[in-house]
Design an enzyme around this catalytic site. Structure first.
Site, mmCIF file in Angstrom:
data_model
loop_
_atom_site.group_PDB
_atom_site.id
_atom_site.type_symbol
_atom_site.label_atom_id
_atom_site.label_comp_id
_atom_site.label_asym_id
_atom_site.label_seq_id
_atom_site.Cartn_x
_atom_site.Cartn_y
_atom_site.Cartn_z
ATOM 1 N N GLN A 75 0.825 -1.215 0.000
ATOM 2 C CA GLN A 75 0.000 0.000 0.000
ATOM 3 C C GLN A 75 0.857 1.262 0.000
ATOM 4 O O GLN A 75 0.443 2.311 0.503
ATOM 5 C CB GLN A 75 -0.932 0.003 1.217
ATOM 6 C CG GLN A 75 -2.082 -0.981 1.096
ATOM 7 C CD GLN A 75 -3.034 -0.612 -0.039
ATOM 8 O OE1 GLN A 75 -3.189 0.544 -0.405
ATOM 9 N NE2 GLN A 75 -3.669 -1.619 -0.614
ATOM 10 N N SER A 76 2.042 1.190 -0.565
ATOM 11 C CA SER A 76 2.970 2.330 -0.529
ATOM 12 C C SER A 76 2.391 3.603 -1.164
ATOM 13 O O SER A 76 2.007 3.609 -2.340
ATOM 14 C CB SER A 76 4.247 1.926 -1.284
ATOM 15 O OG SER A 76 5.056 3.066 -1.509
ATOM 16 N N ASN A 77 2.366 4.671 -0.373
ATOM 17 C CA ASN A 77 1.984 5.985 -0.914
ATOM 18 C C ASN A 77 3.064 6.478 -1.873
ATOM 19 O O ASN A 77 2.771 7.124 -2.883
ATOM 20 C CB ASN A 77 1.869 7.018 0.207
ATOM 21 C CG ASN A 77 0.838 6.643 1.242
ATOM 22 O OD1 ASN A 77 -0.295 6.350 0.900
ATOM 23 N ND2 ASN A 77 1.223 6.637 2.508
ATOM 24 N N ALA A 79 5.083 4.728 -3.762
ATOM 25 C CA ALA A 79 5.029 4.044 -5.055
ATOM 26 C C ALA A 79 3.923 4.666 -5.919
ATOM 27 O O ALA A 79 4.129 4.984 -7.096
ATOM 28 C CB ALA A 79 4.789 2.549 -4.851
#
Ligand SMILES: *Cc1c(COP(=O)(O)O)cnc(C)c1O
Length: 323
Positions: A75-77, A79
């Site tokens: 869930q990387s912001n 990325a």
């Protein structure tokens, strides 16, 4: 000596983000409490990574890159925002995401798909394995005449940290315009680049302000942030200057990406009093820590600045527990 204005930068951030006074929270705690709205940086759903990407993607462009790699949790912001910014600049993105946490297609993973990013899950607990995968694909693409550019976790390099030197220059200027001097600035620490930039920007623009970085993961952030600050000082040709390190306070709870009930309470408090949403993974934890500072009377001084670093996508993927 150089200033941040001497570095190539692609304009991605939508002008200065608002710096707002929080009247209801200030009344409740008897302090002047302000928020820097870097959840409104103007790309994707906003967030701090846009600041770093202004410097990192200028470097990628200068090197002729046509495809950008980066990594993070599922869930990387970071990325997601890398994909959003690269799309605007006409570069393709490959996201190497750890197959951990919420891997269903919601929150940031849904946005990654809408943005057209190529997502490659890596089933591992450590980033060394991820970087090895990246190197392999980079070799393959170079052999085919492509020019890949790899951004490490969170864009936390010395160059990326300059994004937060720039952001704090902006924030303290806005404070001066409002006639406020901040005694204390609080930010989140997830991979270290933001904390390093905030501490360095504070040293350069508002040296009397104390900086606290709230760590949301278990890593030796004292050393990590010190190294990033030294690297950023070197880029500014100010090596060896004794910029004070931020105070690091750990608020990890059950683990990275897992909010506890106090996070739910903190998210609700800011939403209900001021109409501003925090996220469950980063700013919710940092704000919970800030509230305990205020409640326990540990906050010295009059005016506090909280950096809202974004993360909205997480609200739609990571469950907040009942209080
Ligand atoms: C990445 C991130 C942070 C942490 O910033 P680092 O520079 O990685 O320490 C804080 N808040 C949000 C919303 C983020 O996405």
């Amino acid at each position: 000596m150089k200033t941040i204005h001497d570095f190539p930068r692609v304009p991605l951030c939508a002008g200065p983000t608002p710096l707002q006074f929080l009247p209801n929270l200030s009344r409740k705690y008897g302090k002047g409490i302000y928020i820097k709205r870097d959840d409104m940086t103007g790309v994707g759903l906003g967030g701090n990574k846009v600041r770093k990407l202004e410097f990192l993607l200028a470097d990628a462009k200068a090197k002729g890159a046509d495809v950008v790699f980066t990594t993070g949790g599922a869930q990387s912001n970071h990325a997601m925002l890398t994909a959003a910014c690269c799309g605007k600049l006409g570069m393709k993105t490959v996201l190497f995401l750890k197959e951990r946490g919420v891997t269903e297609e919601k929150g940031n993973l849904l946005l990654d798909r809408l943005l057209g990013a190529e997502v490659r899950f890596v089933d591992t607990d450590d980033y060394e394995t991820v970087y090895a995968e990246m190197d392999r694909l980079a070799e393959e693409l170079r052999a085919r005449g492509r020019v890949p550019y790899a951004i490490p976790l969170g864009g936390s390099t010395a160059l990326g940290a300059l994004g937060y030197v720039a952001a704090m220059e902006e924030a303290y200027r806005q404070g001066t315009e409002l006639g406020v001097r901040f005694d204390h600035t609080v930010c989140v620490c997830g991979s270290g680049g933001t904390a390093a930039g905030v501490a360095l920007g504070t040293y350069l623009c508002s040296p009397a302000t104390k900086v606290t970085a709230v760590a949301v993961d278990d890593a030796p952030f004292g050393e990590i942030v010190e190294d990033l600050m030294a690297g950023a000082l070197a880029l500014l040709e100010r090596s060896g200057e004794a910029a004070p390190l931020p105070e690091i306070r750990y608020h990890v709870g059950a683990g990275y990406g897992i909010p506890g009930p106090e996070v739910t309470a903190a998210v609700e408090e800011l939403a209900r009093l001021e109409g501003i949403f925090l996220d469950p993974v980063y700013t919710g934890k940092a704000f919970a820590e800030t509230l305990s500072l205020l409640r326990e009377g540990d906050f010295e001084g009059e005016n506090l600045l909280f950096l809202h670093s974004g993360g909205a996508g997480g609200l739609f993927a990571v469950d907040l527990p009942a209080k």
